[in-house]
Design an enzyme around this catalytic site. Structure first.
Site, PDB file in Angstrom:
ATOM      1  N   GLN A  51       0.818  -1.222   0.000  1.00  4.74           N
ATOM      2  CA  GLN A  51       0.000   0.000   0.000  1.00  4.74           C
ATOM      3  C   GLN A  51       0.851   1.271   0.000  1.00  4.74           C
ATOM      4  O   GLN A  51       0.354   2.343  -0.326  1.00  4.74           O
ATOM      5  CB  GLN A  51      -0.953   0.032   1.202  1.00  4.74           C
ATOM      6  CG  GLN A  51      -2.077  -0.995   1.111  1.00  4.74           C
ATOM      7  CD  GLN A  51      -2.961  -0.923   2.332  1.00  4.74           C
ATOM      8  OE1 GLN A  51      -2.633  -1.501   3.364  1.00  4.74           O
ATOM      9  NE2 GLN A  51      -4.051  -0.197   2.237  1.00  4.74           N
ATOM     10  N   CYS A  88     -10.782   0.007   3.921  1.00  8.42           N
ATOM     11  CA  CYS A  88      -9.370  -0.113   3.572  1.00  8.42           C
ATOM     12  C   CYS A  88      -8.842   1.279   3.249  1.00  8.42           C
ATOM     13  O   CYS A  88      -9.515   2.043   2.559  1.00  8.42           O
ATOM     14  CB  CYS A  88      -9.231  -1.027   2.356  1.00  8.42           C
ATOM     15  SG  CYS A  88      -7.541  -1.182   1.761  1.00  8.42           S
ATOM     16  N   LEU A  89      -7.650   1.590   3.734  1.00  9.09           N
ATOM     17  CA  LEU A  89      -7.074   2.915   3.477  1.00  9.09           C
ATOM     18  C   LEU A  89      -6.847   3.153   1.989  1.00  9.09           C
ATOM     19  O   LEU A  89      -6.740   4.302   1.569  1.00  9.09           O
ATOM     20  CB  LEU A  89      -5.761   3.079   4.250  1.00  9.09           C
ATOM     21  CG  LEU A  89      -5.902   3.108   5.777  1.00  9.09           C
ATOM     22  CD1 LEU A  89      -4.531   3.148   6.431  1.00  9.09           C
ATOM     23  CD2 LEU A  89      -6.753   4.280   6.229  1.00  9.09           C
ATOM     24  N   HIS A 134      -3.749  -8.432   1.172  1.00  8.23           N
ATOM     25  CA  HIS A 134      -3.030  -7.405   0.403  1.00  8.23           C
ATOM     26  C   HIS A 134      -1.737  -7.960  -0.198  1.00  8.23           C
ATOM     27  O   HIS A 134      -1.349  -7.581  -1.303  1.00  8.23           O
ATOM     28  CB  HIS A 134      -2.653  -6.222   1.300  1.00  8.23           C
ATOM     29  CG  HIS A 134      -3.699  -5.155   1.406  1.00  8.23           C
ATOM     30  ND1 HIS A 134      -4.193  -4.483   0.308  1.00  8.23           N
ATOM     31  CD2 HIS A 134      -4.332  -4.623   2.480  1.00  8.23           C
ATOM     32  CE1 HIS A 134      -5.085  -3.582   0.705  1.00  8.23           C
ATOM     33  NE2 HIS A 134      -5.200  -3.650   2.024  1.00  8.23           N
TER      34      HIS A 134
HETATM   35 CO    CO Z   1      -6.490  -2.580   3.229  1.00  6.38          CO
END
Ligand code: CO
Length: 153
Positions: A51, A88-89, A134
């Site tokens: 991420q 989720c960010l 992820h």
């Molecule tokens: Co996430």
């Protein structure tokens, strides 16, 4: 420490499979420290290295003020089911319903290369499977039940 930019779900990188982390060195520690700062700043429950654009099997979860660092995590077993509201960010301002395991057992390494096992229930179980997904290029939106909704806060 430094804040890192969180990729959003338009980024193709989030669909890639992260590679094993092989060295437990200062660079890994820096990455983990930056991820913690980035997570705190974004007020999230977990963050995976992908991420922030690093395709390594590294993630952190922060549930009920307990920070857990996971390097090369593997799910050993799951048990039960819970229906949860998940966000989720990288999926900014949206939420959805999913079915996740109630309990999960995970094996991982800490930042120094020591292997450990961990059992999580409820919110921690959700956070663990979400972050490990992820690392395999999966997002919760893949398994959402019904429509996503917008955050009204
Ligand atoms: Co996430």
């Amino acid at each position: 420490m430094a804040l890192r930019t969180i990729l959003t779900d338009e980024s193709p990188k989030l669909r890639k499979i992260s590679r094993e982390q092989v060295s437990f060195d200062e660079r890994l520690h820096q990455l983990l420290d930056d991820m913690k700062e980035t997570l705190d700043h974004a007020n999230g429950a977990g963050l995976a290295a992908v991420q922030v654009g690093i395709l390594r099997r590294v993630a952190i979860v922060d549930v009920e003020d307990v920070l857990i660092e996971l390097v090369n995590p593997v799910v050993l077993s799951i048990d039960g089911e819970q229906e949860v509201t998940e966000g989720c960010l990288s999926v900014v301002g949206k939420w959805g319903k999913t079915i996740r395991p109630q309990r999960v057992k995970v094996k991982a390494f800490d930042r120094y290369g020591n292997e450990f096992e961990l059992e999580g229930e409820d919110l921690l179980a959700l956070a663990l499977v979400h972050e490990i997904d992820h690392l395999d290029g999966k997002l919760y939106t893949d398994i959402v039940v019904g429509e996503l909704w917008e955050d009204n806060e």
